[in-house]
Scaffold this active site. Structure first.
Site, PDB file in Angstrom:
ATOM      1  N   HIS A 161       0.810  -1.216   0.000  1.00 46.34           N
ATOM      2  CA  HIS A 161       0.000   0.000   0.000  1.00 46.34           C
ATOM      3  C   HIS A 161       0.848   1.273   0.000  1.00 46.34           C
ATOM      4  CE1 HIS A 161       0.327  -0.213   4.526  1.00 46.34           C
ATOM      5  NE2 HIS A 161       0.368   1.103   4.376  1.00 46.34           N
ATOM      6  N   ASP A 191       0.236  -7.640   1.587  1.00 48.04           N
ATOM      7  CA  ASP A 191       0.655  -6.244   1.734  1.00 48.04           C
ATOM      8  C   ASP A 191       2.170  -6.109   1.792  1.00 48.04           C
ATOM      9  OD1 ASP A 191       0.272  -3.527   1.850  1.00 48.04           O
ATOM     10  OD2 ASP A 191       0.011  -3.466   4.024  1.00 48.04           O
ATOM     11  N   SER A 266       4.448   2.829   7.792  1.00 51.82           N
ATOM     12  CA  SER A 266       4.195   1.649   6.966  1.00 51.82           C
ATOM     13  C   SER A 266       5.448   1.237   6.209  1.00 51.82           C
ATOM     14  CB  SER A 266       3.088   1.929   5.955  1.00 51.82           C
ATOM     15  OG  SER A 266       1.830   1.701   6.506  1.00 51.82           O
TER      16      SER A 266
END
Length: 421
Positions: A161, A191, A266
């Protein structure tokens, strides 16, 4: 629609779920596929549902807004889709540094020593994406996240992402040097993405073994919070192992930590007190009444996916139906496509026998009503399986037998352009 944005009042644990922390907690979307009647007895082993908002912690392309809120609720499936895990330390990636010792919070290193060791391996990632605007205009959106060097010759692991949709990816090292990166491969299901910069003798991370972690082990999270504070270090512990949650319609088994996690973290690293990389940060619980609920992908899972991406450009062995479909989940779409019911509609049936306009209502043993439930059901099968798909066609039910194929992207390795047109 199976995804919800929770109000603050809904972001809370049930007391019973809190007492049963020895079992994986299942967060899932309303309308998740329901197994056939014969499997109901197994449902007793599943802990009661837990409702929290999950915030993917990359900075969104463009406005820098936070990632989408994710949440769960509804009936629990008796058997969760199989997860990609390994039970032994990761040792096969060329150039990767691995640790052979058992993990422990007593690593003989201070926070300062661990931070000094691991910070050079964590990079800042910024992305650009060309977006079509109104009246045929185009504009460039930007985003930010983190990544971890896993080989000395420039391979970097991050979240899918973080780089999804990017037309340009820039990596900044702790030295201040910047490089344009190319995408090697990405996997939305777990992911994970791998990007590469052209450089050698880089300070890569030492890989640990996430299967040897214990609740209470101390950890440090290193990343790029807010997209502008690269190299930030926060400390915490492993709060729970094997938290089974649904993120963007995909079942994931994640580590839980109370280390401070913020947008921009992230793709950053979670390290033990030996300075070993034991997880890749990817999500947090969000809400004004929630604190210290961060989640990370165990390194054994992340490394397995990264190795597949480096070898093939995609994750091999995943099943696919071989069709294209759209999900109609709001009133405007009902009017636009002139249909009477919400659901999943086929618009390219390929060679499966499914026809354009078919609404899929059942996939093998599972009822499906949206893309999240269809993806979850698909994970229960393997390549080569023959599955009966029930559709509504011209107002009547029809059953079509489809043989599942391998989910292989048409273009698996993408060279990023140096100029945005």
């Amino acid at each position: 629609m199976a995804e919800y944005q929770f109000n603050n009042s809904e972001n809370s644990y049930s007391q019973e779920a809190e007492r049963n922390t020895s079992e994986p907690v299942v967060l899932h979307f309303e309308g998740e596929p329901k197994p056939v009647e014969k499997d109901k007895k197994k449902s007793k082993k599943v802990v009661k549902n837990l409702a929290i908002g999950l915030l993917i912690v990359g900075l969104s392309a463009g406005s820098g807004a936070l990632g989408a809120m994710l949440a769960g609720g509804g009936e629990t499936a008796t058997e969760a889709p199989a997860q990609t895990t390994v039970s032994t330390p990761v040792v096969t990636m060329p150039g990767a540094q691995t640790a052979n010792t058992a993990l422990s919070s007593d690593g003989g290193m201070t926070y300062a020593q661990v931070a000094a060791k691991v910070k050079p391996s964590v990079v800042e990632i910024t992305t650009e994406q060309t977006v079509n605007g109104s009246y045929f205009s185009q504009y460039v959106q930007s985003g930010a996240g983190s990544g971890v060097l896993i080989t000395a010759d420039g391979y970097i692991i991050t979240n899918n992402h973080v780089i999804e949709g990017a037309t340009r990816i820039t990596v900044r090292l702790t030295s201040g040097d910047e490089y344009e990166a190319k995408l090697i491969g990405a996997d939305s299901q777990e992911d994970i993405a791998v990007i590469k910069i052209e450089e050698t003798d880089l300070p890569c991370a030492t890989l640990g073994d996430s299967t040897k972690l214990a609740v209470g082990d101390e950890v440090l999270a290193v990343g790029n919070p807010l997209g502008s504070l690269g190299g930030s270090v926060t400390n915490g512990i492993i709060s729970a192992l094997d938290r089974e949650i649904i993120v963007s319609g995909q079942s994931m088994t994640l580590l839980q930590t109370n280390a401070a996690i913020n947008p921009g973290n992230s793709g950053g690293g979670l390290f033990n007190m030996r300075g070993e990389l034991i997880a890749i940060v990817n999500a947090k619980a969000a809400g004004s009444d929630i604190e210290g609920l961060g989640f990370a992908i165990p390194i054994n899972t992340a490394y397995t996916i990264a190795t597949e991406l480096m070898t093939n450009g995609y994750v091999s062995g995943r099943p696919a139906i071989g069709i294209s479909y759209i999900e109609i989940d709001d009133y405007m779409d009902l009017m636009r496509y002139r249909v009477n019911s919400y659901g999943i509609y086929v618009y390219d049936g390929g060679e499966t026998g499914l026809q354009n306009g078919d609404r899929i209502v059942r996939f093998g043993d599972y009822e499906v009503s949206n893309s999240a439930t269809l993806k979850s059901a698909l994970q229960s099968y393997k390549v080569g399986d023959k599955v009966t798909i029930t559709v509504i066609r011209s107002g009547k039910y029809a059953e079509i037998d489809v043989t599942l194929i391998e989910d292989k992207p048409a273009e698996t390795k993408i060279e990023l352009s140096t100029e945005i047109q």
